[in-house]
Structures are given as C-alpha cells and as structure tokens.
Scaffold this motif. Structure first.
Motif, mmCIF file in Angstrom:
data_model
loop_
_atom_site.group_PDB
_atom_site.id
_atom_site.type_symbol
_atom_site.label_atom_id
_atom_site.label_comp_id
_atom_site.label_asym_id
_atom_site.label_seq_id
_atom_site.Cartn_x
_atom_site.Cartn_y
_atom_site.Cartn_z
ATOM 1 N N GLY A 84 0.775 -1.233 0.000
ATOM 2 C CA GLY A 84 0.000 0.000 0.000
ATOM 3 C C GLY A 84 0.809 1.287 0.000
ATOM 4 N N ARG A 107 -10.941 6.888 -6.148
ATOM 5 C CA ARG A 107 -10.843 5.587 -5.480
ATOM 6 C C ARG A 107 -9.378 5.241 -5.193
ATOM 7 N NH1 ARG A 107 -15.179 2.086 -4.108
ATOM 8 N NH2 ARG A 107 -16.977 2.581 -5.369
ATOM 9 N N ALA A 108 -9.109 4.670 -4.024
ATOM 10 C CA ALA A 108 -7.741 4.267 -3.701
ATOM 11 C C ALA A 108 -7.316 3.094 -4.581
ATOM 12 C CB ALA A 108 -7.657 3.867 -2.231
ATOM 13 N N VAL A 109 -6.142 3.189 -5.168
ATOM 14 C CA VAL A 109 -5.591 2.087 -5.970
ATOM 15 C C VAL A 109 -4.105 1.935 -5.650
ATOM 16 C CG1 VAL A 109 -7.222 2.470 -7.872
ATOM 17 C CG2 VAL A 109 -4.958 3.516 -7.990
ATOM 18 N N GLN A 158 -15.688 9.270 1.316
ATOM 19 C CA GLN A 158 -16.900 8.446 1.167
ATOM 20 C C GLN A 158 -17.702 8.395 2.442
ATOM 21 O OE1 GLN A 158 -16.220 4.389 -0.019
ATOM 22 N NE2 GLN A 158 -17.077 4.753 -2.052
ATOM 23 N N THR A 203 -10.565 -1.468 8.232
ATOM 24 C CA THR A 203 -10.858 -2.109 6.953
ATOM 25 C C THR A 203 -10.278 -1.289 5.798
ATOM 26 O OG1 THR A 203 -12.886 -3.016 7.859
ATOM 27 C CG2 THR A 203 -12.733 -2.963 5.461
ATOM 28 N N ALA A 204 -10.465 0.029 5.874
ATOM 29 C CA ALA A 204 -9.988 0.894 4.787
ATOM 30 C C ALA A 204 -8.468 0.877 4.691
ATOM 31 C CB ALA A 204 -10.485 2.323 4.996
ATOM 32 N N ALA A 249 -6.537 -1.747 5.626
ATOM 33 C CA ALA A 249 -6.034 -3.131 5.727
ATOM 34 C C ALA A 249 -4.922 -3.415 4.721
ATOM 35 C CB ALA A 249 -7.175 -4.124 5.533
ATOM 36 N N GLY A 250 -4.895 -2.681 3.631
ATOM 37 C CA GLY A 250 -3.874 -2.919 2.610
ATOM 38 C C GLY A 250 -2.671 -2.002 2.727
ATOM 39 N N ASN A 251 -2.582 -1.267 3.827
ATOM 40 C CA ASN A 251 -1.451 -0.361 4.041
ATOM 41 C C ASN A 251 -0.643 -0.846 5.235
ATOM 42 O OD1 ASN A 251 -3.849 1.359 2.871
ATOM 43 N ND2 ASN A 251 -1.962 2.401 2.278
ATOM 44 N N LEU A 252 0.540 -1.370 4.949
ATOM 45 C CA LEU A 252 1.366 -1.910 6.025
ATOM 46 C C LEU A 252 2.263 -0.820 6.604
ATOM 47 C CD1 LEU A 252 2.443 -5.347 4.501
ATOM 48 C CD2 LEU A 252 0.353 -4.712 5.709
ATOM 49 N N ALA A 305 -7.483 -5.859 -0.332
ATOM 50 C CA ALA A 305 -7.705 -4.613 0.385
ATOM 51 C C ALA A 305 -8.588 -3.732 -0.507
ATOM 52 C CB ALA A 305 -6.361 -3.948 0.637
ATOM 53 N N PRO A 306 -9.043 -2.568 0.005
ATOM 54 C CA PRO A 306 -9.850 -1.698 -0.853
ATOM 55 C C PRO A 306 -9.185 -1.418 -2.204
ATOM 56 C CG PRO A 306 -9.802 -0.826 1.375
ATOM 57 C CD PRO A 306 -8.907 -2.022 1.361
ATOM 58 N N MET A 307 -7.866 -1.246 -2.197
ATOM 59 C CA MET A 307 -7.169 -0.942 -3.449
ATOM 60 C C MET A 307 -7.293 -2.092 -4.448
ATOM 61 S SD MET A 307 -5.622 0.496 -0.694
ATOM 62 C CE MET A 307 -3.995 0.036 -0.178
ATOM 63 N N THR A 308 -7.231 -3.320 -3.943
ATOM 64 C CA THR A 308 -7.398 -4.491 -4.816
ATOM 65 C C THR A 308 -8.828 -4.540 -5.340
ATOM 66 O OG1 THR A 308 -6.215 -5.547 -2.968
ATOM 67 C CG2 THR A 308 -6.624 -6.881 -4.930
ATOM 68 N N ARG A 309 -9.782 -4.277 -4.445
ATOM 69 C CA ARG A 309 -11.187 -4.370 -4.829
ATOM 70 C C ARG A 309 -11.585 -3.276 -5.816
ATOM 71 N NH1 ARG A 309 -11.525 -5.734 0.847
ATOM 72 N NH2 ARG A 309 -12.242 -3.688 1.535
ATOM 73 N N ASN A 310 -10.894 -2.130 -5.747
ATOM 74 C CA ASN A 310 -11.212 -1.033 -6.667
ATOM 75 C C ASN A 310 -10.702 -1.293 -8.077
ATOM 76 O OD1 ASN A 310 -12.557 0.505 -4.788
ATOM 77 N ND2 ASN A 310 -10.742 1.660 -4.156
ATOM 78 N N ARG A 311 -9.722 -2.178 -8.243
ATOM 79 C CA ARG A 311 -9.160 -2.465 -9.566
ATOM 80 C C ARG A 311 -9.530 -3.853 -10.065
ATOM 81 N NH1 ARG A 311 -7.778 1.231 -12.963
ATOM 82 N NH2 ARG A 311 -6.279 -0.128 -13.990
ATOM 83 N N ARG A 331 -4.098 -14.961 7.319
ATOM 84 C CA ARG A 331 -4.387 -13.937 8.326
ATOM 85 C C ARG A 331 -5.759 -13.348 8.077
ATOM 86 N NH1 ARG A 331 -2.507 -8.278 6.960
ATOM 87 N NH2 ARG A 331 -2.014 -8.277 4.750
ATOM 88 N N GLY A 358 -7.068 -10.023 7.437
ATOM 89 C CA GLY A 358 -7.362 -9.154 6.304
ATOM 90 C C GLY A 358 -6.540 -9.549 5.107
ATOM 91 N N MET A 359 -6.952 -9.146 3.926
ATOM 92 C CA MET A 359 -6.118 -9.205 2.739
ATOM 93 C C MET A 359 -5.418 -10.529 2.560
ATOM 94 S SD MET A 359 -3.740 -6.097 1.759
ATOM 95 C CE MET A 359 -2.484 -6.776 0.740
#
Ligand SMILES: Cc1cc2nc3c(=O)[nH]c(=O)nc-3n(C[C@H](O)[C@H](O)[C@H](O)COP(=O)(O)OP(=O)(O)OC[C@H]3O[C@@H](n4cnc5c(N)ncnc54)[C@H](O)[C@@H]3O)c2cc1C
Ligand code: FES
Ligand code: FES
Lengths: 158, 286
Positions: free
Chosen positions: A48, A57-59, A118, A129-130, A132-135, B99-105, B185, B187-188
């Motif tokens: 992330g 949107r976050a990508v 949002q 949750t938002a 979760a993809g940022n370590l 994660a949200p970034m994966t789901r958005n793409r 784990r 999440g993700m």
C-alpha cells in the motif's frame, strides 16, 4: 520500441506524456512527473505504500499499467496540501504521532482520504478495513487510527 | 517490466477484431497480471488492455436473471444492492478480497480468467449455477461456470474469445447464501480454503435446495453433489451439518502448498462447510 500517448490529470493539473507502455502509473508519477510521495515498497499490491486515488478511489499505483490510467484523474499525497497549509489528515498524523519513518505515510494518507471522502464518520472497524492494505512497520497502527479519527472530526467541523 | 506491444481497444467490436488478428494476452484490472508479469509467470508479447471498454462494466437484472459485466470491480459488487439481495455470498466474498485498493481495480472477469482454484468469486458463483458468456468475432457462446474451469489456471476460453459477462438465474426468496474463507491472516488474504453454500427450506422446515461449493481444495473450485443430494429432504440439525461436512471431505482433493498442507485443508474444508451451513440456516430464521 513502441511509445504510447497518455493524458493524465494529476492533482488537478493536466499532463500529456509519451512513454513506453511497459511502465506503471507509479513509475510515471515518480520518474516523469517528479512526484515521489507515492513509494515503491513491494511492486505487488501487498504493502500500500504506492496508494494514490484514481477517479477518487484508492488504488495501488504499482499495479496500474500506465496505458490504463490514460484519461483518468489522479490524486497523490502532493495534492493534499492547499496553499502551503497541510490537509487535516496530514496535521492529525503529525499531531498524533502517526508518523515514524514515514515510508508508509503517503499511502496511508491517501487510503484514509478515500475513506473520509466516502464516509465522513467512520468507526474504528471501518478505518481498519480501509487501511487493511497499508502496512506500517513502525507505528503499530493505533496512532494512525487515532489520527484518522481526529482528522474526520476536524473535517466535520466538530 | 519486460517489454510488450500494447493495444487498448475502446469498444467490444474493436476488441473482437484485435483478438481475431493478434495473439495477445488480455489485461483488465491487472491485479493478477502485473505481479505475474513481474515474476515472469506471464511474458505476453502483446498485451490487450480492455480497461477502457466502458460498456463491459455493469450489474443488470432481467425478470429472472442477473448479469454482471466482465469489468465490474469487486467494489461494484460489494456495493450493489442487487447483488446483496440475489447473491449474498458473492457480496460477502467481494468484501473479503484483498484490500480496498485491490477491490477497486480487480474485476470479476479477471478473477474468472485467472482461474485460480482459490479465486473467491468461484464458490459463490458455483452455488448460483452461473453461466460464463464468451464473445468473439465468430459469435457468442455460453458455458456453465463448472465446465468453464478446466484446471488450476486454465479455462475453456479460446484464443480469440473474451469473457463478456457472467450471469445467474435468480433463486426464489427466501434462501440462505453464505461465503466463508480461511486465510493465513484476517485481512487481505488468499484463501487456504473457501466455501459457499446455498440453502432453502420448505414450509415444514425440510431442505429443498442445497448447494455446496468449495475453493482451494481441488484443481478447480468444485461443487459437492453427494453432500448436496444427502441434505435434500432432511431437517437441519448440527448432526446433519456434521455428516454433510464428512461427505464434503470425501469429495475434495487438496494439495500441499505454502499456505497449508493437504491434511489441514481437509480438516478445515469440513469445518468451513459446517459453519456455512449453520450460518445459512440461521439467516433463514431471521
Ligand atoms: C494484494 C492482492 C490481494 C488479492 N486478494 C485476492 C482475494 O482475496 N481473492 C481473490 O480471489 N483474488 C485476490 N487477488 C487476485 C486478483 O485481485 C483477483 O483475481 C482479481 O479479480 C483479478 O482481476 P483483474 O481485473 O485484476 O485481472 P487481470 O490481472 O487483469 O487478469 C487476470 C487474468 O484474467 C484474464 N482476463 C481478465 N479479464 C478478462 C476478460 N474479460 N476476458 C478474458 N480474459 C480475461 C487475463 O488475461 C489474466 O489471465 C488479490 C490480488 C492482490 C494483488
Ligand atoms: S508498492 Fe504498490 S502495494 Fe507495495
Ligand atoms: S511509519 Fe515507518 S512504515 Fe509506517
């Protein structure tokens, strides 16, 4: 070697550039536009650090082929400040001690911005949750959650 | 990244022509493709970027069907009231992807095209008897999802075809439809095993519809016809779910990999099934 034309709007500014197609949005932002806020942590969608907003949107910009960003609107951490004043998220991250080495911070800020755009009043679960993809290997996350909550408050003018 | 020739058709017509004239590899959201290209599991000489074909992104319904365009993202699915109502397990699976970034793409077409045995759209779609709609210059073709999946990472897609949409018939309400996955784990996470079930009861509380599908425990995501047949006409109970879980364990053929051993997958496939059946049953009591 093939070159393609790409039009991008980055932080409100229009760019037209020519590039080989085998590059990512992250590479173009960093190398061609000098926007080095978004970081390359893993190049595989796992960390992330490269998070930017694409049409709001976050990508993971490390997983966006430059050709597919053509015609789209991008926001990076460099676009958060307004007239030299930090965005409430940036201010809260500093004030709450949510930044240590800072490598994850640009991605965290952008993922958090996507959330607050949002959902102005997220609970802790929604923030987790938002993000979760940022370590983050430094902070332990708690202060980051606090900072997002603080910024949400300020953005709601509470 | 390796170099490749890049084509970006802007319409389905253009895409048909490109696929007919060039041996190229499709990229949609790129969340599977780019990592695979980086580690050289994919080395396409021509890449066909379909992300600009805006009319491949939709969720529509007719009287008896729901249609999902190939470029529909996981976020679209997750946020769609229509999907939440007609395919709750799919909405649930969407909420657990990356994660949200994966789901958005990441797109549903890409999840089907990549055809990982662990792909999270597959168990929910299998419980809905979903149909994959393929298109090419020479016309359209509809293939039941269970026949579309031919092995780990392989499908029935021909070189000149693309996935246009996936569809399923609406199931009469009320029914319970639940997805459950276990990953390394919270999440993700990529599934070590996943399960989707669909359950409906008659007025006497007997099971009239039972569909069970599992991911990551066989070369493709699979349905479990024996366990389903076993459940029909019976009354729900903890013992019944146990027995169904036992049948499911007999029907699968998991492997060892970095995420889990064969033995562990066997074990948790049963547990996930039992829990999903109970959750689906409880959702019918609400
Ligand atoms: C960090 C991370 C986490 C992830 N977590 C999960 C997860 O929890 N569950 C899960 O299931 N997946 C997960 N994935 C995998 C991936 O995100 C999904 O499989 C996603 O749905 C792929 O869609 P895409 O559009 O990005 O596919 P792409 O990468 O663009 O394409 C994937 C494959 O499908 C083919 N393809 C794409 N569209 C079409 C089409 N319309 N017609 C024909 N072929 C097509 C491509 O040629 C390619 O072979 C994760 C990926 C990452 C990076
Ligand atoms: S660099 Fe893109 S997710 Fe890590
Ligand atoms: S502050 Fe160092 S990685 Fe987050």
């Amino acid at each position: 070697m093939q070159r393609i034309q790409v039009s991008l709007k980055v932080n409100g500014k229009k760019y037209r550039l020519e590039t080989p197609p085998n590059r990512t949005l992250l590479e173009v932002l960093r190398e061609d536009l000098g926007l080095t806020g978004a970081k390359d942590g893993c190049s595989s969608g796992e960390c992330g650090a490269c998070t930017v907003l694409l049409d709001g949107r976050a990508v993971n910009s490390c997983l966006v082929l430059i050709g597919s960003a053509d015609g789209h609107s991008i926001e990076t951490v460099e676009g958060l400040q307004k007239a030299g004043m930090p965005h409430p998220l940036q201010k809260a991250f500093v004030e709450k001690g949510a930044v240590q080495c800072g490598f994850c911070t640009p991605g965290m800020l952008m993922a958090a911005k996507a959330l607050l755009d949002q959902n102005p009043k997220p609970d802790e679960e929604q923030i987790r949750t938002a993000l979760a993809g940022n370590l983050c290997r430094c902070t332990g996350y708690t202060k980051i959650i606090d900072a997002v909550q603080e910024a949400a408050k300020e953005l709601r003018y509470e | 990244m390796q170099s490749f020739n890049y084509l970006a058709p802007h319409s389905q017509n253009e895409l048909c022509q490109v696929l007919c004239n060039t041996a190229g590899k499709i990229i949609a959201g790129g969340t599977d493709m780019l990592p695979q290209m980086r580690n050289l599991k994919q080395t396409p000489s021509t890449l066909i970027d379909i992300s600009h074909i805006s009319d491949l992104r939709y969720i529509q319904e007719s009287e008896d069907e729901v249609l999902i365009g190939a470029l529909t993202t996981w976020s679209d699915i997750l946020e769609s009231p229509l999907i939440q109502k007609t395919a709750p397990a799919l909405a649930q699976a969407a909420s657990l992807v990356g994660a949200p970034m994966t789901r958005n793409r990441g797109t549903i077409g890409g999840n089907l095209g990549n055809a990982s045995p662990a792909a999270d759209s597959l168990p929910p779609l299998l419980t809905l008897d979903a149909i994959v709609h393929l298109n090419s210059q020479s016309g359209q073709r509809q293939v039941p999802l269970r026949n579309f999946l031919t092995g780990p990472g392989t499908t029935d897609l021909k070189a000149d075809e693309y996935i246009q949409q996936v569809s399923y018939k609406k199931v009469a309400l009320p029914f319970g439809n639940v997805f459950n996955k276990l990953g390394p784990r919270q999440g993700m996470t990529i599934s070590i095993a996943s399960v989707a079930v669909l359950l409906a009861l008659d007025a006497n509380g007997k099971i009239t519809l039972a569909r069970i599908a599992l991911g990551a425990v066989a070369p493709t995501a699979v349905r479990c016809p024996d366990a389903e047949a076993f459940l029909l006409g019976k009354e729900p109970s903890t013992e019944l779910w146990q027995e169904a879980a036992h049948q499911v364990r007999k029907a699968i053929a998991p492997i060892d990999d970095v995420r889990g051993t064969q033995e562990y997958r066997h074990h948790i496939a049963g547990i996930l099934t039992r829990r999903a059946l109970q959750t689906a049953y409880l959702s019918l009591q609400e």
